[in-house]
Every structure is written in structure tokens, then in C-alpha cells.
Design a protein around this motif. Sequence first.
Motif, PDB file in Angstrom:
ATOM      1  N   THR A 308    -156.373  36.986  83.344  1.00 36.08           N
ATOM      2  CA  THR A 308    -154.979  37.380  83.129  1.00 36.08           C
ATOM      3  C   THR A 308    -154.230  36.257  82.426  1.00 36.08           C
ATOM      4  O   THR A 308    -154.359  35.081  82.794  1.00 36.08           O
ATOM      5  CB  THR A 308    -154.282  37.670  84.465  1.00 36.08           C
ATOM      6  N   GLU A 309    -153.468  36.605  81.407  1.00 36.27           N
ATOM      7  CA  GLU A 309    -152.653  35.623  80.694  1.00 36.27           C
ATOM      8  C   GLU A 309    -151.163  35.933  80.805  1.00 36.27           C
ATOM      9  O   GLU A 309    -150.352  35.051  81.017  1.00 36.27           O
ATOM     10  CB  GLU A 309    -153.036  35.580  79.201  1.00 36.27           C
ATOM     11  N   VAL A 310    -150.805  37.200  80.610  1.00 34.72           N
ATOM     12  CA  VAL A 310    -149.399  37.581  80.461  1.00 34.72           C
ATOM     13  C   VAL A 310    -148.972  38.389  81.691  1.00 34.72           C
ATOM     14  O   VAL A 310    -149.669  39.319  82.090  1.00 34.72           O
ATOM     15  CB  VAL A 310    -149.223  38.424  79.171  1.00 34.72           C
ATOM     16  N   PRO A 311    -147.835  38.043  82.321  1.00 34.38           N
ATOM     17  CA  PRO A 311    -147.391  38.808  83.492  1.00 34.38           C
ATOM     18  C   PRO A 311    -146.965  40.221  83.121  1.00 34.38           C
ATOM     19  O   PRO A 311    -146.598  40.492  81.973  1.00 34.38           O
ATOM     20  CB  PRO A 311    -146.200  37.999  84.008  1.00 34.38           C
ATOM     21  N   GLY A 312    -147.000  41.101  84.102  1.00 31.46           N
ATOM     22  CA  GLY A 312    -146.571  42.486  83.871  1.00 31.46           C
ATOM     23  C   GLY A 312    -147.483  43.447  84.600  1.00 31.46           C
ATOM     24  O   GLY A 312    -148.391  43.041  85.326  1.00 31.46           O
TER      25      GLY A 312
END
Lengths: 496, 257
Positions: A308-312
Motif C-alpha cells: 500500500t502506498e496511497v491512503p483511501g
Amino acid sequence: MKKWSVMVAAALLAAACSPQNPPATTVAADTGGSSKGDFGPPQGEPVEAVLTSPPHVPPPTNRHAPAKVIVNLEVKEVEREIAEGVKYTFWTFGGTVPGSFIRVRQGDTVEFHLKNHPDNKMPHNIDLHGVTGPGGGAASSFTPPGHQSQFTFKALNQGIYVYHCATAPVGMHVANGMYGLILVEPPEGLSPVDHEYYVMQGDFYTVGKYREKGAQPFDMQKAIDERPTYVLFNGAESSLTGPNALQAKTGERIRLFVGNGGPNLVSSFHVIGEIFDKVQPEGGTHPQENVQTTLIPAGGAAIVEFHTEVPGNYILVDHSIFRAFNKGALAMLAVTGDPRTEIYSGKQVDETYLGDKVASLAPVAAAAEAKSTGTLTKEQQVKAGEVLFKGTCSVCHQESGQGIPSVFPPLAKSDLLKKTPRRAIEIALNGLTGPVTVNGVTYTSVMPPMSQLNDDEVANILTYVLNSWGNDGGVITKEDVQKVRASTKRPEGAAH
Amino acid sequence: MKSTALVLLMGAAVAATAPPAQRAGIPAATFATILPPAPGVATVHVDAFELDRTPVTNAAFAAFVRSTPAWRRDRVARVFADERYLAHWRDASTPAPGAERAPVTQVSWFAAQAYCEAQGARLPTWHEWELVAAAGPDTADARSDPDWLQTILSWYARPASDTLPDVGGAPNYYGVRDVHGLVWEWVLDAQSMMVSGDNREQGDPDALRFCGSGAVTMEQKENYAMLMRIATLSSMRASYTSKSMGFRCAVPRPVPR
């Protein structure tokens, strides 16, 4: 056979003829399968297998020698919600759909106890795809309600395997939720990750329509016709959404064990907004990398991993997409953490797209430039305003400024505009709701606030309006707009 | 006990003690069975018989237990009934309060057959039971009626933990009640239904084996309602009991009126 060898030869030749291609990666040595999966008799005291309910996965076995593992799995027939307000009687391994997750190590000797709860109505059994032996254990585990059966197998092949009930009628037992996963770890274990989750797809057949309320019985004909009412992850519409969403943080490595119980459909498994760094397709040993969507057969499973890199929120779907949006095949992974705008910016621009209606927004840019250097002329304002007017205002007021009779008031030769240009600024900024009389006609339409326009743009548009279609002329400046914006109360939701 | 049953089966004269109203007369019939007697034979002949109109109730079974204490749950030999035999009763000879008119369940095959013998009857054979179970409300053979099938499957879909209702549902074509929708029922030849525990072997002619009568195949694979009856019966040994397994009795020839 002959055809194959010709094709292989051609492929080799092609590879040899293209020196810019690096030589094909050597295929990893095979595991030897079941013929190399027997590590001898179990050692040490027997251990009781940890069973978990979905979406949880038991911890790694952390064993380095074959063990005797005891599995106690109870079959329960339970009524619960398949969707909000819709009840369904599930037949389960361990009380959940999918059934309890079982984790052993290759070479383990598994002593399996299948218990059929006395409250159940049906006989049941279990076929584990990880078993080497006729029926996968089915005949050996055939058990009426209020009884239990025992059989033992050695887990010779590593991998992720489906198990399911195989009692007559098999299709109905599977359609009612009787499936789950058993992981046979390779001898060295799996690489460490931050989260392991258990997700399993299944198709369900009810007499009533999708989301029709009440207790819904199983529909045999729909099942035979392969027309499911629901396609679900983990047995219910809400099992992995909202507060039940899978959780992770940014910068974490996630491993999903994804199975498909069927009974009928194959799954095109996809996570919206993620790319699987690694997939073990169909649960096999050799991974595929950088995969968007992976096929999971009915009665099959895969191990997928990503970072995972980007929150959401990341949505898990069967990309046979009507199943996702019309039959329930949606699950959610909620990723928290700081934004990583260098990887994904979020929305940067939200503006009107004019298609070929206006060739160029150049006059708008020219006006903005002139304003910043203090050389803005009325002509520049009119030109920029015309472009903006056509993009924003002309839909209702028309390019001719005539409006639409008794629906949208005219701007051309408008008495309202003539009396108080300041009122035009207010209307542009704040919108107008309720009756307004223009040239003797009363209009009751709603104009929303033009919150997306900045002061420059409002000034240019209104200057264009004042100098068009026989209006009296004049100039509205950015400063005029600023004054009005500062002095009027704007309705809720109006930006700027 | 067992030998008495055999004597009865072999056609010894049976004193018909039951009042005619308690049993329905079923005329002799030849019909397409899900369990053909031999490969290539689709139908089976069933002689005329009489069948209890309702499953045996807790009250009726309690009367039997009181008159034949060997079948009390605290005296029965384990080989004839498992640990759950009548375990839901209030005591060894009294059903749970309010359940007197409900069908008796948690009875073994041995106990059911002993009860029937005491009435001068026996358990119905599978084919006798199947003939009556094929009937709808108005027709002798409703098996191709999707509503008939769905009604049965809906019962299968309900968990068994609820308290059983009293006997006396709507009568079928023969005037027999509660064949579907209340309990599973023991049949005389339940122990000869050696269905493989693995249903998928049905294509294999050895899958369904009758003791002493060779191999036969299962017909009407689409008839899931009947398949499930057979699967259930075949999962039970004669000493087993279950919360959903009851029974009714048959007399192998019509009682003269």
C-alpha cells in the motif's frame, strides 16, 4: 504433441534471433509436488490447529518439522442476513461463510474431525482439495446430524486449497455456503507480511429477487440455470464493507488468500486502484508479477500480494462488473496514512470542458496576464468574458443573451442589469432563488452560485455582458467583485 | 426383537389392530422410482398396503415405552439406540410438555420398527414411502410440478432447531399427511441404501449398492428433494437418532373392511 514441439522450436528460434531480448529467465526448479512432500512421520506432541473466521487468517505455523495436527471442524446450519433485511439459511463449516480457515505445513499429518451439530437437519461431509486420496476425504467424513467422523491425511502438496461439502445434492450444499480454504505452507513458510486476510467469493440463489426482504429460500432452478441472485464476498453483502472493511496502513504489505466456492461462477478478481505485485495464480507455486485482474476458478484459490502506498478506500470486485454493482460482489480495504501526492495527487483540476464549442481559452489567459501587470483593457476583459460566458452562462442564458422565454431571464437589454450592475455581481456570486422580474416577466427558476469562478472571471464575464447585445456598456473590475464578495452573506455551500 | 421383525416381513399373518381411520389405503401401483430395482429397469411395482395417515406422535410413542419398558431411554441397549435416543423427553417415559401431538424424533430404526411391530405393522419400505411421497394435494404423481419441489426444498432450507409443530398437515392425494415438511422418516430398508458418502460417484454404477441384490444406479438426478431423503437415510446407522428423524408404520396389505 508434434505441433507443440514445432511451436516450441519456433519460439526458441525467435528468441535466438532477437539479441536485444535478454535470455528467458530460467524457470525455478519445480517443487517435486507430492512425490517430495513426505517429510517422514510426525514429530513431537500433536498440535490442535488454530481455526479462524473470515476475514482472519491463523498465524504462521512456524514449524520446521512435520507435526500431527488435529482439526476440529463443526458443521452448523444457521439463518442469518445475506443482505440488509434478507434472511437466508446457510450451511456452514464452523458457523461462517466461508468456513474456518485451516493452516498447516507441508508434510504435516492432519487428523480431521468433522462434527455435525445435533440441531442440523442434513448429513454433511468434506472434500479438501489439499488431500491426496479418493474423494478428498468426502466418503470418509460422511456424517449425520448429531455425530462426528474422523479421518487422517498427510498434506503432501503445498498451496492454498478449497474445501467443500460433497453430500447429495452437492450443488445445493455448496450454494448454501459450504466451502472454505486450507493453506498448506511450504516447508520454509511464507514470507512475512503486515496483514493476511481471507476473502472468498460465492454465488447464491434465492427465490426472491436481489434484496427482496424477508426469509428467502434456496432456488434450485436458478442454481441449475446458473442465474445467481447474489454474488458475494464472505457470504453477505455487508461482510467486508463500511465498519467491516479490511484495514491497513500505507507502506504495508498485504497478502490476500482469495478463494472461490462457486458453485457456478468463476471470478475475475480485481482490486480497484491497486496492482497485485505478486499473484500465485490458482494457488500454484510460481508467482506472476504486476497483475491487474486474476482469474479464480470455482473450486480454486489464489494468493495475491501488494504494497500500500496511497491512503483511501480500495474496492475488491469481481470484474464481471454487473456482479459487483447489481449482485453484491463488493468488498473494501480501508488504507489509512498520510497522503502521497507525488504518487497520486487526488483531483487537481475540476473545470468545464467545452469540447469544440470554443477553440481556445487564450483570451482568458491573456486577460489574467494583463491584470497581473496592470495593463488590462476593457477589450481584453470582453474577449475573456465571452469565452467564459460561453462555457458557463450560455447554457441557460443562451449565446445570444436572450435566455429562454419564461424559464431563464434574458441578459440582453435587461432592465434589471441596467438599473443596478452591482446586483448582477451579487447574483453571479451567490445565485438566485425565487421570483425575479426582468423586462416585465417574472421568472422562478433557480440559478446556483457560480462558486467555481474567481473574481477576475466574474468581472470579465459581466463586462462582456454589459458590452454585448445592445446593452449600455461599462466595466466591472476585479475590485468591484471583491467588494461585493466581502460584503454579502453567501449561502451555505458557496465556495470562495 | 429383530427376529420378530423378520418373521413379520416374511409374510406371517398380521393381526390388523389399527382402526381403519388411522391408516390410508394405498392401491397397488407401478411407478418410476428414483431407486430402480435393477439396471435398465425404470419402474417398480408396489403391492397394495396401508400407511399411517400421520407420523407417530410423542404421545403414542410414550404409551409404547410405558408398555414396553425395554425401550425406555435409560434401559435400551446401546446397540439399538445411541446416546441421544429420546434425550429431549422430560423423563424416560414422558415427552416434553406441549409436545405430545408433535412427531416423535430422536428414535433409532430399531426403536421405530419395534413400535410398528407392537402395532401389528412394520416400517414402510422405501418404495412404498416413495410412492406416497410422490403425491401432491390432488395428483398421485406431482414430481414434475415445480411448486411441489420448491415446497419440499423450502423445508430443507429451514434449520431443525425449532420446536416441531404438531402432526396433521394438509392431506395429500392419498389422504396421508406430513410426508413432506415435518420430519425425515425411517424406512424398513434404510440400511440397505448404501449410497456412497461422496455424492459425485453417482455416475459409477457401483455407487448405490443394495445388499444382496446387486448394483443399481440412481435415476432422476434432478429430483433433489428425493436425493436428499436418500442421502439422509444412508448417512444413518440403525442405532442412530436425529432431531429430524421420525417415522410412521405400514401394514403390507389392505385391511379388510
